[in-house]
Design a protein around this motif. Structure first.
Motif, mmCIF file in Angstrom:
data_model
loop_
_atom_site.group_PDB
_atom_site.id
_atom_site.type_symbol
_atom_site.label_atom_id
_atom_site.label_comp_id
_atom_site.label_asym_id
_atom_site.label_seq_id
_atom_site.Cartn_x
_atom_site.Cartn_y
_atom_site.Cartn_z
ATOM 1 N N LEU A 249 7.105 -7.291 3.019
ATOM 2 C CA LEU A 249 5.946 -6.847 3.551
ATOM 3 C C LEU A 249 6.009 -7.439 5.372
ATOM 4 O O LEU A 249 5.803 -6.913 6.199
ATOM 5 N N ASP A 252 9.154 -5.543 7.156
ATOM 6 C CA ASP A 252 8.994 -4.381 7.430
ATOM 7 C C ASP A 252 7.505 -3.527 8.234
ATOM 8 O O ASP A 252 7.834 -3.029 8.298
ATOM 9 N N LEU A 253 6.494 -4.415 8.478
ATOM 10 C CA LEU A 253 5.207 -4.277 8.761
ATOM 11 C C LEU A 253 4.847 -5.434 9.315
ATOM 12 O O LEU A 253 4.755 -5.272 10.674
ATOM 13 N N SER A 268 -2.854 -0.285 8.057
ATOM 14 C CA SER A 268 -1.424 -0.665 7.728
ATOM 15 C C SER A 268 -0.996 -0.790 6.075
ATOM 16 O O SER A 268 -0.157 -0.472 6.086
ATOM 17 N N VAL A 269 -1.452 -2.019 5.427
ATOM 18 C CA VAL A 269 -1.031 -2.477 4.298
ATOM 19 C C VAL A 269 -1.532 -1.139 3.371
ATOM 20 O O VAL A 269 -0.344 -1.445 2.515
ATOM 21 N N GLN A 271 -1.214 1.673 3.589
ATOM 22 C CA GLN A 271 -0.161 2.403 3.813
ATOM 23 C C GLN A 271 1.281 2.426 3.068
ATOM 24 O O GLN A 271 1.685 2.985 2.516
ATOM 25 N N TYR A 272 1.233 0.812 3.892
ATOM 26 C CA TYR A 272 2.654 0.024 3.144
ATOM 27 C C TYR A 272 2.942 0.001 1.754
ATOM 28 O O TYR A 272 4.122 0.407 0.760
ATOM 29 N N PHE A 275 3.486 3.139 0.568
ATOM 30 C CA PHE A 275 5.041 4.337 0.386
ATOM 31 C C PHE A 275 5.764 3.275 -0.626
ATOM 32 O O PHE A 275 6.552 3.729 -1.604
ATOM 33 N N TYR A 276 5.466 1.698 -0.890
ATOM 34 C CA TYR A 276 5.882 0.968 -1.611
ATOM 35 C C TYR A 276 6.671 1.371 -3.067
ATOM 36 O O TYR A 276 7.517 1.322 -3.317
ATOM 37 N N ARG A 280 9.705 4.231 -1.750
ATOM 38 C CA ARG A 280 10.526 2.880 -1.710
ATOM 39 C C ARG A 280 11.856 2.969 -2.127
ATOM 40 O O ARG A 280 11.153 2.650 -3.482
#
Length: 310
Positions: A249, A252-253, A268-269, A271-272, A275-276, A280
């Motif tokens: 985290l 990548d962010l 943003s978190v 979305q991550y 994705f994770y 991912r």
């Protein structure tokens, strides 16, 4: 009487002479807002705490992170130290630039000053031990990560729960603060969404952060019949899976993005996290995303067990 003279436009020195008050006394008390019989302006409440301290490299370290380090110290060999020696430990080991008054305030908030610290805890301490994990929902690791909102000069917090078998983030929370209530709510939501009725519940592993040592967290573990184990101080490798995720985290962010608002950071978190969990790829999960791997394992009729030794 003094107010009447001043309202009539009399010079302050003349009024003080009539009243027999030294000018030094008047101006000192006026600055401190102390009552003298003469109308004064209220004292300033003082500068608010910034919520962080700097280290020798100029990096901002949140007060919550400092409190976590303090809890590690008092849970370890330094349990007999007062706030002055704890201040020196933070300077020497963490490179922090801070004074003993701030450490006193943080210790007071945590309730770990010597005269305030309880002699016994209602909830017994269970130290983390090596485990062989053969399936999901046997062991979850939980920790807090700190992000930074440049536009507000403030930190925000991401609390994450990871299943060590399939690496799925089973629950998370983000906010401008992260107290024990937020931790409890996040854990309860994860249990409801991840487990079926009657299914065995996971062991919850954390570090010694104040949220995890709170009465509220102890109560929810008792109510849900969860085994809560804590890693010994200075052993982050025993919480390796959640530490690894938070390293991702950060890399990548947080290292690539500067946030102007909390809303921007939270989006943003979110979305991550999506994705994770869903997209991912993980080399240790047969190059599959965590949720895809979890579904694939459960569909195997005759599978070789996957072991994770913690």
């Amino acid at each position: 009487m003094a107010d009447r003279f001043l309202k009539q436009g009399q010079v302050v020195a003349t009024v003080l002479r009539i009243l027999g008050i030294a000018s030094s006394t008047y101006y000192d008390r006026k600055q401190r807002g102390t009552h003298t019989g003469i109308a004064t302006t209220p004292a300033s409440p003082g500068r608010p705490h910034p919520g962080y301290s700097l280290n020798v490299s100029g990096e901002k370290i949140s007060d919550e992170q400092i409190q976590e380090w303090l809890m590690e110290l008092v849970e370890g060999e330094e349990n007999g130290y007062g706030y002055k020696l704890l201040t020196q430990c933070l300077r020497d080991r963490r490179g922090l630039i801070l004074d003993k008054k701030k450490v006193y305030r943080l210790c007071k908030e945590l309730g770990i000053l010597h005269q305030q610290r309880p002699a016994h805890s209602r909830y017994p301490r269970h130290l983390a031990r090596n485990r062989i994990v053969t399936g999901p929902n046997q062991l979850w690791q939980m920790d807090i990560k700190y992000g930074y909102v440049m536009g507000r000069d403030r930190f925000f917090f991401v609390l994450s729960l990871i299943d060590v078998f399939d690496r799925v983030i089973v629950g998370y929370y983000q906010g401008s603060s992260c107290d024990a209530a937020a931790v409890v709510q996040t854990l309860e939501r994860a249990l409801r969404s991840r487990l079926q009725d009657g299914e065995a519940k996971p062991v919850i592993r954390t570090d010694n952060g104040p949220q995890f040592l709170s009465h509220a967290f102890g109560e929810v573990c008792e109510k849900e019949r969860l085994e809560h184990e804590r890693i010994p101080p200075k052993t982050p490798n025993m919480n390796a899976y959640i530490e690894s995720f938070h390293s991702l985290l950060e890399r990548d962010l947080f290292q690539k993005t500067e946030y102007e608002t909390f809303e921007e950071a939270y989006a943003s978190v979110d979305q991550y996290m999506d994705f994770y969990n869903h997209r991912r790829l993980h080399g240790s999960l047969r190059r599959k995303p965590p949720l895809v791997f979890s579904e694939w394992v459960m569909q195997l009729a005759d599978r070789t067990p996957f072991y994770r030794t913690l």
